[in-house]
Structure formats: C-alpha cells, structure tokens
Design an enzyme around this catalytic site. Structure first.
Site, PDB file in Angstrom:
ATOM      1  N   ASP A 163       7.825 -14.646  50.340  1.00 17.64           N
ATOM      2  CA  ASP A 163       7.183 -14.697  49.030  1.00 17.64           C
ATOM      3  C   ASP A 163       6.169 -15.832  48.934  1.00 17.64           C
ATOM      4  O   ASP A 163       5.470 -15.947  47.927  1.00 17.64           O
ATOM      5  CB  ASP A 163       8.241 -14.862  47.929  1.00 17.64           C
ATOM      6  CG  ASP A 163       8.832 -13.516  47.525  1.00 17.64           C
ATOM      7  OD1 ASP A 163       8.438 -12.501  48.140  1.00 17.64           O
ATOM      8  OD2 ASP A 163       9.678 -13.471  46.620  1.00 17.64           O
ATOM      9  N   ASP A 174     -39.780  -4.940  28.956  1.00 17.84           N
ATOM     10  CA  ASP A 174     -39.127  -4.692  30.245  1.00 17.84           C
ATOM     11  C   ASP A 174     -37.723  -4.101  30.085  1.00 17.84           C
ATOM     12  O   ASP A 174     -37.211  -3.462  30.996  1.00 17.84           O
ATOM     13  CB  ASP A 174     -39.019  -6.010  31.028  1.00 17.84           C
ATOM     14  CG  ASP A 174     -40.350  -6.416  31.615  1.00 17.84           C
ATOM     15  OD1 ASP A 174     -41.265  -5.565  31.606  1.00 17.84           O
ATOM     16  OD2 ASP A 174     -40.475  -7.562  32.055  1.00 17.84           O
ATOM     17  N   GLY A 199     -30.846  -1.801  42.418  1.00 20.31           N
ATOM     18  CA  GLY A 199     -30.581  -0.427  42.820  1.00 20.31           C
ATOM     19  C   GLY A 199     -31.860   0.391  42.806  1.00 20.31           C
ATOM     20  O   GLY A 199     -32.103   1.218  43.683  1.00 20.31           O
ATOM     21  N   LEU A 200     -32.715   0.128  41.812  1.00 17.65           N
ATOM     22  CA  LEU A 200     -34.002   0.820  41.742  1.00 17.65           C
ATOM     23  C   LEU A 200     -34.867   0.442  42.930  1.00 17.65           C
ATOM     24  O   LEU A 200     -35.517   1.289  43.546  1.00 17.65           O
ATOM     25  CB  LEU A 200     -34.700   0.450  40.425  1.00 17.65           C
ATOM     26  CG  LEU A 200     -36.110   0.994  40.228  1.00 17.65           C
ATOM     27  CD1 LEU A 200     -36.090   2.509  40.237  1.00 17.65           C
ATOM     28  CD2 LEU A 200     -36.703   0.473  38.922  1.00 17.65           C
TER      29      LEU A 200
END
Length: 520
Positions: free
Chosen positions: A36, A276, A411-412
């Site tokens: 443990d 934006d 990601g873009l």
C-alpha cells in the site's frame, strides 16, 4: 466488486494523505500492508514534491497476520513520534488493513503520547478519496481548533486546498491576493501550508473562504456552527463567478456596498468581445470532472466564451444534486458516473469539438481525435507546472482562456498543415524559400492513392449492426478533408440526410447531396 484500469478517485486513506502531505508538523501513521506504500508515488512523481509524504506505514506482511499486528502498530506509532516529533498525529487504516479490525485510533489514544492524536474513521469500501480528504480535514479542525477572540482588522481563513489538487497551490495565492486587494487579511490558509498550531487559531478569523466544497465544506459547516463563522459559497472560477465572490466577501466582511476588486489585470473579457473570438463562438464542449470544477467550467464556457455545452457531468456522487440542477438549466441530461467507459461513450455520442475534463478525458480525447483541456483532478505530472497557473480569480480567468482556446486554435493549425502537406511549397523535400532554395515537385503518390489523405494501415472491419449506416471509403476520405471543427456537424447532417431517405451506404454523392440540401 468491479476491477478497472483507470479510476477517478482512490480509497479514502489517499484523501487523508492529501491532507497530511499538505500540512506541516503533522504526521500520519497508516496501518497498511506491504504494497500500500504505492501512494507515496502519487506525490513524489505526479506532483513532483521534493519530500516524501509525512506518512509512516506499519507495512505488515502475510506472516505477521498469525501474530499480534496490534503490537506492530503500537511500535510503529511510537517510532514515528520519536523520529519525527510532530505537533500532532493522525492515525488510520488502509482498505486492506481495515479487514483485520485492529482499531488504530483506540490503540494510539491508549499509548499516552504527549501530543494530540486524531483517529480517522474512513470506511474504505463505502467512500472514496475526496470524502476521505474532507473527513480528515474536518477531524483535524474539530480536534485542534480553539475559540479565539476575533482579530482587530477584518480577516478570513482560506479552507480546502490540499496536496495533489488541481492548481490548489496557485489558487490559494491568487485568492489571497484578491482578498488583500480588498483590505482583508488572511488569518490561516489550510490545510495546504498550515501546521496544527495554525489550525488552533482558526477561530480568530471573521469568516471563512471555502475554495473547494469537496474537501472543505464539512469543516466550514462545523466552524459556522461552533465558532459562528459564516463562509462563502461562490467558487471564484471565471470572471462572473469572481465578481459574485467579491460581492459575497464584501457582504461578509462588512465593507461598503459597491466595493470592487481591481480588474486591471483581467484580459478574458477583452478577448470575448474581440472579432477574433467569433470563429470559436458556438463550439460544442463536453464538460466532466469533479463537481466544483465542472459546474464552474460550464458557466465560463457558455456565459463568457460563447461555447455550447453539449454534455455535463461529475464523478463524485456526493455532489450529484448540484450537477443535476445545473444540467437542467443547460437543457442536458446529467452524467453522474465514475465509469470512464461510460463517459467515453457519452463523449463519442455527443461528438463535441472540445472536451473539458480530467486526465482520463484527455486520454479519451486522444482516442477519439478531439482536443481536450484539463480542468479538474485526477491529474498527471503535466498539470503541475512550475509556472504560476491558477484557475481562480482574475489571473485564473486569463489562464482558462489560454488553456481552453489554444487546443482549438492549434487544432485548426494542425488541420491546415495536414491539408497542405503535399503542396509543392510545403512538402518535406521542398527547399527553404527564405534561403533561396527552389521548390521541387513532391514525390508521386503511391498507386491508387488520391487526394492529400495518406493511406492508413488496414484495420479490421468492425462489426456493423444490422440496419446501421455505413460510410464508403471515398466518402470517409472526403469527410476527413473538412476542417475538424465542423467535421462532426457534417457527419451528423449527412447521416441524418441518409437516414431520412432510407440510404444505408453513404457514398461521395450522398455526402455532396446532403451538403447541397443543408445549404439551401
């Protein structure tokens, strides 16, 4: 009993360790078998602390079960006191040791140690980590806090931050800075950074600031009942919640009505109002985590960033009522579950463009190809940055903007790189234009390959349910050319179009017919 590869929370004794590790001058004697002790790694490897948790294990083995394990506990307890000389001791049993029923609390109290000994009763098979942390902190406060005269100037305690919490260290610093700016002194911040002697003077504050209900609310309620100290209910995550928090603090502190905090360092509202931001407005987000962070994230996502919340849930059932009420406000069915497979299925069905979750959802996002930002424990080593990164207060709002928006922006960018990877100017063999190199033609694509989508290793065909819609390979390839942030919507629209017309196999023609249909 259900075995699982991942789990959102550990047993309650891990919660007790989070409190003990956060404090100074406190030691935890844990009756536990060999094995443990793995829990030490959570703090030294994940949180990257520079010292081991202040925990001593009895580490009994199988052969010890035939002798007196109670005597082993007493010896370990005495050794721990003589070696570390703590101001106070907490004692308890791990989930395994609970089965042998040695009663560590009763044994330690009977030893007559010259320091406070606080027994912990943590039912390992009914409760989990967050409850264990809350119960441990409550037991310490109940055992050590003393009635005190209030400080001359208005002061408060900041309660609930522990070790291994998501940005707890920085949240305490940011909230303390916010309170100082309002002219309110911080009497004690606990358990993170506090000692048993600090706990004893909690009663000197005029009110308490509750940072995390999961770990601090039980103690706050007791202090309100015993010491007449009211406590804040608003969690200052996000711009709106921080303003609500300031208004609540002003009322509790008796400051002039209309007193406001300095917001000169706040930048999130400017971004939300900028041009934006519009190309990310309406992005569909799925929110899951502990209840405190999930509720706060959903509010910020919808009200401050313009996202659409398409999923909301938590893993700690103790706070399910709050999440259910919030989900109703968002028009959603709440997801209350500690089964990560159930969470993954819900995310796959919702097809969000961004996940706000724990490190578990970060792995799920990788599997499903969906960006993810971590907002809640459980966390991993990368969620303990060396830099300052709070979630609460004004700087916390700025951090939320960076953390949530960048996965969508990056990601873009990744999509654009993928789309133009075979362009004559950008392929790997092209010379650097800024050095006067001349671009050369990209190597020819392998026979049979079309477009810019590379071939992927052949995957075994999944079993298709009778009547289910299937995608032809060429249609699937065309779909992948669509930017990721609208790809899910294009897939859903096309499948809805096909289903309405009884089309089972979606071809390239079906894809374009659906596009024309929804463009009218």
């Amino acid at each position: 009993m259900k075995l699982s590869v991942w789990t959102y929370e550990g047993p309650p004794h891990v919660g007790a360790m989070r409190v003990a590790t956060a404090m100074k001058g406190l030691h935890y004697v844990l009756h536990a078998p060999q094995g443990d002790t793995y829990a030490d790694l959570l703090f030294t490897m994940i949180e990257r602390r520079n010292h081991r948790p202040p925990v001593t294990y009895t580490t009994f083995q199988a052969r010890d079960l035939g002798s007196d394990t109670a005597d082993l506990f007493r010896t370990t307890c005495l050794d721990a006191y003589e070696r570390f000389r703590p101001e106070a001791l907490i004692v308890g049993a791990s989930c395994t040791a609970e089965l042998i029923q040695d009663d560590p609390g009763g044994l330690a109290e009977g030893m007559g140690l010259p320091i406070p000994v606080i027994p912990l009763e943590l039912p390992s098979y009914q409760r989990k980590e967050s409850w264990g942390a809350a119960e441990t902190f409550y037991s310490i406060v109940r055992g050590l806090a003393q009635p005190r005269a209030r400080t001359e100037s208005v002061s408060c305690n900041i309660l609930g931050a522990t070790a291994l919490g998501f940005r707890h260290r920085d949240d305490v610093a940011e909230v303390a800075k916010l309170l100082t700016g309002l002219g309110i002194a911080v009497n004690v911040a606990a358990p993170l950074g506090a000692s048993p002697s600090d706990i004893a003077r909690l009663g000197a504050a005029h009110f308490n600031v509750m940072l995390y209900p999961e770990t601090g609310e039980t103690a706050c309620r007791w202090l309100e009942r015993e010491f007449d100290q009211p406590y804040t209910r608003t969690i200052p995550i996000g711009v709106g919640a921080t303003r609500d928090f300031v208004a609540e603090v002003v009322r509790l502190a008796g400051l002039p009505e209309g007193t406001q905090a300095d917001e000169s360092g706040l930048r999130l509202p400017w971004w939300s109002a900028s041009v934006d931001s519009t190309y990310l407005t309406g992005k569909r987000v799925f929110v899951f985590g502990d209840a405190t962070h999930a509720l706060a994230a959903a509010r910020v996502a919808r009200d401050e960033m313009g996202f659409e919340v398409v999923g909301l849930g938590c893993y700690n059932r103790e706070f399910a009522r709050d999440v259910r009420a919030a989900a109703k406000d968002y028009g959603l069915e709440p997801l209350i579950s500690d089964d990560y497979l159930e969470v993954e299925a819900a995310i796959a069905e919702a097809q969000p463009e961004l996940i706000l979750g724990t490190q578990m959802e970060r792995h799920i996002g990788k599997r499903l190809g969906i960006p993810c930002a971590v907002i809640s424990a459980p966390v991993h080593v990368q969620d303990f940055p060396a830099r300052y990164g709070p979630q609460m207060g004004h700087e916390g709002a700025n951090v939320l903007f960076d953390t949530w928006v960048h996965p969508l922006v990056m990601g873009l960018e990744e999509h654009l790189l993928h789309m133009f990877r075979d362009d004559f100017e950008f392929h790997d063999a092209a010379g650097p234009s800024h050095l006067g190199g001349h671009a050369v033609a990209a190597p020819p694509a392998p026979a049979g390959e079309e477009g810019s989508i590379p071939d992927e290793p052949a995957a075994p065909s999944p079993a298709v349910e009778p009547g289910a819609t299937i995608w032809a390979l060429e249609a699937e390839r065309e779909l992948r050319k669509i930017p990721f942030f609208v790809r899910g919507k294009a897939r859903r629209n096309t499948e809805a179009y096909a289903e309405a017309r009884g089309i089972r196999a979606i071809t390239l023609d079906t894809l374009y017919e659906a596009k024309a249909h929804y463009a009218r």
